[in-house]
Structure formats: C-alpha cells, structure tokens
Write a protein that holds these residues in place. Structure first.
Motif, PDB file in Angstrom:
ATOM      1  N   ILE A  59       8.090 -13.494  -1.344  1.00 19.57           N
ATOM      2  CA  ILE A  59       7.288 -13.803  -0.146  1.00 19.57           C
ATOM      3  C   ILE A  59       6.544 -12.541   0.300  1.00 19.57           C
ATOM      4  O   ILE A  59       5.350 -12.588   0.626  1.00 19.57           O
ATOM      5  CB  ILE A  59       8.201 -14.313   1.004  1.00 19.57           C
ATOM      6  N   ALA A  60       7.256 -11.403   0.297  1.00 20.18           N
ATOM      7  CA  ALA A  60       6.617 -10.140   0.709  1.00 20.18           C
ATOM      8  C   ALA A  60       5.428  -9.839  -0.203  1.00 20.18           C
ATOM      9  O   ALA A  60       4.330  -9.500   0.270  1.00 20.18           O
ATOM     10  CB  ALA A  60       7.645  -9.004   0.662  1.00 20.18           C
ATOM     11  N   LEU A  61       5.640 -10.002  -1.513  1.00 20.25           N
ATOM     12  CA  LEU A  61       4.576  -9.682  -2.467  1.00 20.25           C
ATOM     13  C   LEU A  61       3.367 -10.610  -2.293  1.00 20.25           C
ATOM     14  O   LEU A  61       2.219 -10.152  -2.206  1.00 20.25           O
ATOM     15  CB  LEU A  61       5.127  -9.785  -3.902  1.00 20.25           C
ATOM     16  N   ASP A  62       3.612 -11.918  -2.229  1.00 10.34           N
ATOM     17  CA  ASP A  62       2.491 -12.862  -2.167  1.00 10.34           C
ATOM     18  C   ASP A  62       1.798 -12.862  -0.800  1.00 10.34           C
ATOM     19  O   ASP A  62       0.599 -13.158  -0.704  1.00 10.34           O
ATOM     20  CB  ASP A  62       2.945 -14.270  -2.559  1.00 10.34           C
ATOM     21  N   SER A  63       2.533 -12.501   0.243  1.00  8.81           N
ATOM     22  CA  SER A  63       1.894 -12.369   1.559  1.00  8.81           C
ATOM     23  C   SER A  63       0.996 -11.136   1.545  1.00  8.81           C
ATOM     24  O   SER A  63      -0.135 -11.158   2.051  1.00  8.81           O
ATOM     25  CB  SER A  63       2.941 -12.217   2.663  1.00  8.81           C
ATOM     26  N   SER A  64       1.509 -10.063   0.966  1.00 13.28           N
ATOM     27  CA  SER A  64       0.736  -8.829   0.885  1.00 13.28           C
ATOM     28  C   SER A  64      -0.520  -9.060   0.026  1.00 13.28           C
ATOM     29  O   SER A  64      -1.618  -8.602   0.367  1.00 13.28           O
ATOM     30  CB  SER A  64       1.626  -7.731   0.288  1.00 13.28           C
ATOM     31  N   TYR A  65      -0.347  -9.812  -1.055  1.00 14.87           N
ATOM     32  CA  TYR A  65      -1.500 -10.145  -1.916  1.00 14.87           C
ATOM     33  C   TYR A  65      -2.517 -10.981  -1.128  1.00 14.87           C
ATOM     34  O   TYR A  65      -3.728 -10.778  -1.255  1.00 14.87           O
ATOM     35  CB  TYR A  65      -0.997 -10.897  -3.148  1.00 14.87           C
ATOM     36  N   PHE A 102      16.324  -7.758   4.235  1.00 18.06           N
ATOM     37  CA  PHE A 102      15.971  -8.051   2.839  1.00 18.06           C
ATOM     38  C   PHE A 102      15.376  -6.793   2.198  1.00 18.06           C
ATOM     39  O   PHE A 102      14.545  -6.108   2.797  1.00 18.06           O
ATOM     40  CB  PHE A 102      14.967  -9.208   2.762  1.00 18.06           C
ATOM     41  N   ASP A 103      15.796  -6.560   0.967  1.00 18.22           N
ATOM     42  CA  ASP A 103      15.408  -5.356   0.240  1.00 18.22           C
ATOM     43  C   ASP A 103      14.074  -5.616  -0.480  1.00 18.22           C
ATOM     44  O   ASP A 103      14.021  -5.727  -1.707  1.00 18.22           O
ATOM     45  CB  ASP A 103      16.548  -5.065  -0.765  1.00 18.22           C
ATOM     46  N   ILE A 104      12.981  -5.714   0.295  1.00 19.41           N
ATOM     47  CA  ILE A 104      11.731  -6.221  -0.288  1.00 19.41           C
ATOM     48  C   ILE A 104      10.978  -5.223  -1.164  1.00 19.41           C
ATOM     49  O   ILE A 104      10.004  -5.577  -1.811  1.00 19.41           O
ATOM     50  CB  ILE A 104      10.779  -6.776   0.806  1.00 19.41           C
ATOM     51  N   SER A 105      11.433  -3.963  -1.181  1.00 22.15           N
ATOM     52  CA  SER A 105      10.765  -3.025  -2.102  1.00 22.15           C
ATOM     53  C   SER A 105      11.709  -2.580  -3.214  1.00 22.15           C
ATOM     54  O   SER A 105      11.594  -1.486  -3.747  1.00 22.15           O
ATOM     55  CB  SER A 105      10.191  -1.834  -1.341  1.00 22.15           C
ATOM     56  N   TYR A 113       1.544  -1.796  -1.147  1.00 20.97           N
ATOM     57  CA  TYR A 113       1.523  -1.952   0.315  1.00 20.97           C
ATOM     58  C   TYR A 113       2.942  -2.201   0.838  1.00 20.97           C
ATOM     59  O   TYR A 113       3.369  -1.602   1.825  1.00 20.97           O
ATOM     60  CB  TYR A 113       0.596  -3.114   0.716  1.00 20.97           C
ATOM     61  N   VAL A 114       3.664  -3.099   0.143  1.00 17.92           N
ATOM     62  CA  VAL A 114       5.032  -3.422   0.585  1.00 17.92           C
ATOM     63  C   VAL A 114       5.930  -2.177   0.498  1.00 17.92           C
ATOM     64  O   VAL A 114       6.701  -1.884   1.420  1.00 17.92           O
ATOM     65  CB  VAL A 114       5.631  -4.587  -0.254  1.00 17.92           C
ATOM     66  N   SER A 115       5.777  -1.413  -0.589  1.00 17.94           N
ATOM     67  CA  SER A 115       6.594  -0.201  -0.752  1.00 17.94           C
ATOM     68  C   SER A 115       6.286   0.801   0.348  1.00 17.94           C
ATOM     69  O   SER A 115       7.196   1.416   0.919  1.00 17.94           O
ATOM     70  CB  SER A 115       6.344   0.458  -2.109  1.00 17.94           C
ATOM     71  N   SER A 158      11.883   6.448  -0.141  1.00 18.90           N
ATOM     72  CA  SER A 158      10.875   6.083  -1.132  1.00 18.90           C
ATOM     73  C   SER A 158      11.537   5.314  -2.264  1.00 18.90           C
ATOM     74  O   SER A 158      12.541   5.737  -2.825  1.00 18.90           O
ATOM     75  CB  SER A 158      10.194   7.326  -1.700  1.00 18.90           C
ATOM     76  N   THR A 159      10.960   4.141  -2.562  1.00 17.53           N
ATOM     77  CA  THR A 159      11.509   3.352  -3.677  1.00 17.53           C
ATOM     78  C   THR A 159      10.467   3.182  -4.766  1.00 17.53           C
ATOM     79  O   THR A 159      10.642   2.389  -5.670  1.00 17.53           O
ATOM     80  CB  THR A 159      11.911   1.947  -3.177  1.00 17.53           C
ATOM     81  N   ILE A 160       9.368   3.957  -4.644  1.00 17.04           N
ATOM     82  CA  ILE A 160       8.271   3.770  -5.596  1.00 17.04           C
ATOM     83  C   ILE A 160       8.781   3.941  -7.031  1.00 17.04           C
ATOM     84  O   ILE A 160       9.468   4.904  -7.361  1.00 17.04           O
ATOM     85  CB  ILE A 160       7.113   4.771  -5.330  1.00 17.04           C
ATOM     86  N   ASN A 161       8.452   2.971  -7.814  1.00 15.82           N
ATOM     87  CA  ASN A 161       8.933   2.899  -9.194  1.00 15.82           C
ATOM     88  C   ASN A 161       7.871   3.461 -10.133  1.00 15.82           C
ATOM     89  O   ASN A 161       6.855   2.832 -10.362  1.00 15.82           O
ATOM     90  CB  ASN A 161       9.177   1.404  -9.478  1.00 15.82           C
TER      91      ASN A 161
END
Ligand SMILES: NC(=O)c1ccc[n+]([C@@H]2O[C@H](COP(=O)([O-])OP(=O)(O)OC[C@H]3O[C@@H](n4cnc5c(N)ncnc54)[C@H](O)[C@@H]3O)[C@@H](O)[C@H]2O)c1
Ligand SMILES: [Zn+2]
Length: 392
Positions: A287-293, A317-320, A376-378, A388-391
């Motif tokens: 949901i986080a990803l598709d809302s951000s998209y 929720f661990d959205i990133s 954006y979500v990250s 920071s959770t950037i992968n």
C-alpha cells in the motif's frame, strides 16, 4: 449449424454472525443457525481446528463437545481433527488427503457440515477439501485472526499451494455461514493482530474515505488492542469486502481486482521472505509503495500520501523493509508485476489512488517512477525514525 442453449443462475446467500464465546452453553447463535436448516436426512458436523488456536484455547474442543451434548440439532462427529496452522497447512497435499479420508471415514455427506476454526490458511485448506469432496459439502468458517475475520474468511475463495505456486489449486465456493468470535482475537500475537488491519486500510483507501478517516483517528486504540475499536474495524472492512464480492464479478472472471490494491508487490514479498513477512504486513508495504507511486504519477497530492504513510507508521508497519525497496530495474520485487499479470490471467491491471477513498485501474507501471516511489517511502521513514534502511 445448430446449437442448444443452457442458461441458469444460482443464488448464493450466507450470513456472517458476530458473537463472543460461540461455544458457551448459553450462546444460541450457532445452534440457531443449525436449527433453521431443517432437513429430513440425519445431519452431521465435523470440526477441524487450527493447532495454534487449540493450543491458545485449551478448553475449546471440550466446549464444542459439551455444546453439542446440549444442542442436538446435528450430530457431532466424535473426533475433532486438529491440523497445523499457518501457511504450512496449505503447502502439502498430505493434510488435504487426510481431510478427504476423514470425510469418507465419518460418512460426511452433502446434508452435513464441515466446520473449520482457524486462521486464513486453515480455512482455505478446509474450504477447498469441503468444496471438492462429494462435489461440495457445506462448509462453515469460524475465522480466528483479524485478517480472516475481516477479509479472507468471509469471501468465496479457498485453495492450497501446489507445485510451489500459491493457491494453485482451489475453487470459488461460498461458505454456508461464517461466525466471527472476538474472543479468539485475544490470543493473537501482536503481529497477527496488527497485520489484518492493513486489509481495512486497503479497502478504505479504494472505496471509503470516511472509513479511512475513522482508522486515521483510531490508530492509537487499534495499536493498544482495544477490542471495541477492532470490532468496528472488522465489521466495516467485512461489509466493504462483501459489497464488492456481491457486485459484478464474484468469481473473478475479469482481470480487474480492486481488492488486490497493494498486492502485486505484497505477493512477491511474502514469497521472497519465505513467508517470514506475514500477508498483512506485506500488504501494508505494498500500500505504501503504490500510494507513493500514485503521488509520483500526479494522481495523489503529497499531503494525501503523507496521511496514508502516517497511518501505516502509527500502526508500526515496517514499510521501508529492505526487501520491498526498488533501487534499480533489476530489483527482484519488480518481477512481481509479471507474476501478478499471470495470476490475473489477462491484461496487467493495477489499482492506484486518485484520492483517499477512490481507486483507479491502470495497465502499466513505469519502472523509473516505481524507483522514485520506493525512495520516497524510505526517505519518509528515515525522517520519522532516523534509521536509514536504503538498500544499495
Ligand atoms: N481465501 C481468500 O480469499 C484469502 C484472502 C487473503 C488471504 N488468504 C490466505 O490466508 C492465509 C493467511 O491467514 P491469516 O493471516 O489468518 O494467518 P494464518 O492462517 O497463517 O495463521 C497465523 C498463525 O496464527 C495462529 N492462530 C490463528 N488464530 C489464532 C488465535 N486466535 N490465537 C492464537 N494463534 C492463532 C495459527 O495457528 C498460525 O500459526 C494465507 O494463506 C493467505 O493466502 C486467503
Ligand atoms: Zn490480502
């Protein structure tokens, strides 16, 4: 050229009862349901219970036996079958075979019932075995998780995983009735309690702004496991799912699947994590990803997006999570798009948002913009948590 024509329709109708302490002797909800289904044939009921539920509610099986001594509307099959809970129950055909063997041994016929008590996985397994045995024995669902009470347990689908593919074998078979008992929810882990909330956020976002605003105003009570708040959430979410299923396409012949908002990446994520990430947790990330998209596409404003992300964050929720991050066009989560299309069996159809409470279907997703959406979500989570959770 000549042809014959056959045409008929079959009406399906079932109730979803809400109760507490279903098998307490004085609770007549279940007995009354069985009573109104008069039939001349001698009727039996065979119970299958999720092992996790049986362990958390050690008195349950005895309560069922006592209940049916007092209410003799149907004859209880003496043995209650306990099956392992969670996804493993759907992963082999061994349990399915055992259920079919039990139907045979106990002489469960089409005038009888199979009742399943458990999470969505056990309900899917038992629903499937019931649907194919004797071409369909009536099955009663007693869902015991938030997700199964507000979504999976009240719908028309069942199935098991086969040859490594999720829900590869299954049928559309509406239940005879569903009984939601809030007392089961008391023993859920915090993760299972929370994960089903994402399905309510999902359906609110695509269909019902006031419901989203209600969730937004009640994140604290939901996180604190307030039962009254959860009861409202489950009932409203179930109603929205029922309205949708009762609409144009209950047996999913088309490729539009609005209730799968946020699910294309979620399915992939569950699989990538080897089901360590729960379905509802994966849906929250999706949901986080598709809302951000939707925001990156200019369909949603930034403040609308922030409201969604804030709700997900408030519910922890661990959205990133690194697994859902899309850093380049080789990111494995992107293969979820193709798999989702195969699952739909037609045109790629993804639901996005044009406002809070309004979904819109699109037929393509732009990789570059998905990367931006993921970033954006990250960045949002980095700002909230400082982690920071950037992968890379
Ligand atoms: N049929 C559908 O339309 C549909 C829709 C969505 C999801 N699903 C399926 O639902 C499944 C997920 O279901 P779920 O989220 O309900 O979880 P689950 O069935 O995987 O159960 C999670 C765990 O909780 C335990 N458990 C269940 N109820 C409990 C209780 N009251 N107290 C303590 N422990 C309890 C179980 O034993 C299990 O270990 C997946 O297999 C998914 O594919 C089906
Ligand atoms: Zn779902």
């Amino acid at each position: 050229m000549s042809h014959l024509k056959q045409s008929f329709s079959v009406k399906f109708e079932y109730q979803i009862y809400f109760s507490a302490g279903l098998f307490q002797p004085e609770n007549r909800t279940f007995a009354d349901f069985l009573n109104i289904r008069q039939s001349s044939a001698s009727r039996k009921i065979f119970f299958v219970v999720d092992e996790g539920v049986a362990a958390a509610h050690p008195e349950l099986i005895n309560n069922i036996k006592t209940y049916f001594q007092q209410h003799q509307e149907v004859q209880l099959v003496a043995d209650v079958m306990v099956v392992p809970g969670g996804e493993p129950s759907k992963n082999s055909t061994a349990l399915f075979d055992e259920l079919i063997a039990a139907v045979n041994t106990y002489g469960i016929d089409r005038h009888s019932f199979v009742a399943a008590i458990g999470g969505g996985a056990v309900l899917d397994l038992v629903g499937y075995a019931s649907a194919v045995a004797h071409r369909g024995i009536r099955h009663i669902r007693i869902p015991t998780t938030v997700l199964s009470q507000n979504d999976s347990g009240i719908g028309v689908k069942n199935g098991i995983n086969y040859r490594g593919k999720k829900n590869f074998l299954g049928t559309f078979a509406p239940p005879a009735a569903v009984f939601n008992d809030e007392q089961f929810l008391l023993t859920l882990s915090d993760r299972d309690w929370r994960s089903g909330i994402s399905e309510a956020i999902k359906v609110a976002l695509i269909k019902d702004l006031p419901f989203f605003e209600w969730i937004e105003a009640h994140t604290h009570q939901l996180a604190a496991r307030d039962m009254e708040t959860m009861n409202y959430l489950i009932k409203r979410c179930a109603q929205l799912h029922l309205d949708h299923i009762g609409g144009d396409d209950p047996f999913e012949t088309g490729s539009a699947r609005p209730l799968d908002f946020g699910h294309w990446s979620a399915h992939k994520l569950e699989q990538l994590s080897n089901f360590a990430i729960l379905h509802g947790e994966a849906v929250a990330m999706g949901i986080a990803l598709d809302s951000s998209y939707s925001y990156i596409k200019g369909m949603l404003t930034e403040s609308q997006l922030q409201r969604i992300l804030n709700v997900l964050h408030a519910l922890s929720f661990d959205i990133s999570n690194p697994l859902i991050q899309i850093s380049n066009s080789n990111s494995v989560i992107l293969t979820g798009l193709k798999e989702f299309q195969e699952h739909l069996g037609g045109l790629l159809t993804i639901t996005l948002l044009t406002a809070l409470g309004v979904g819109k279907e699109v037929h393509e997703m732009d990789e570059q913009q998905l990367i931006e959406a993921s970033n954006y979500v990250s960045a949002f989570m980095l700002e909230k948590t400082g982690v920071s959770t950037i992968n890379h």
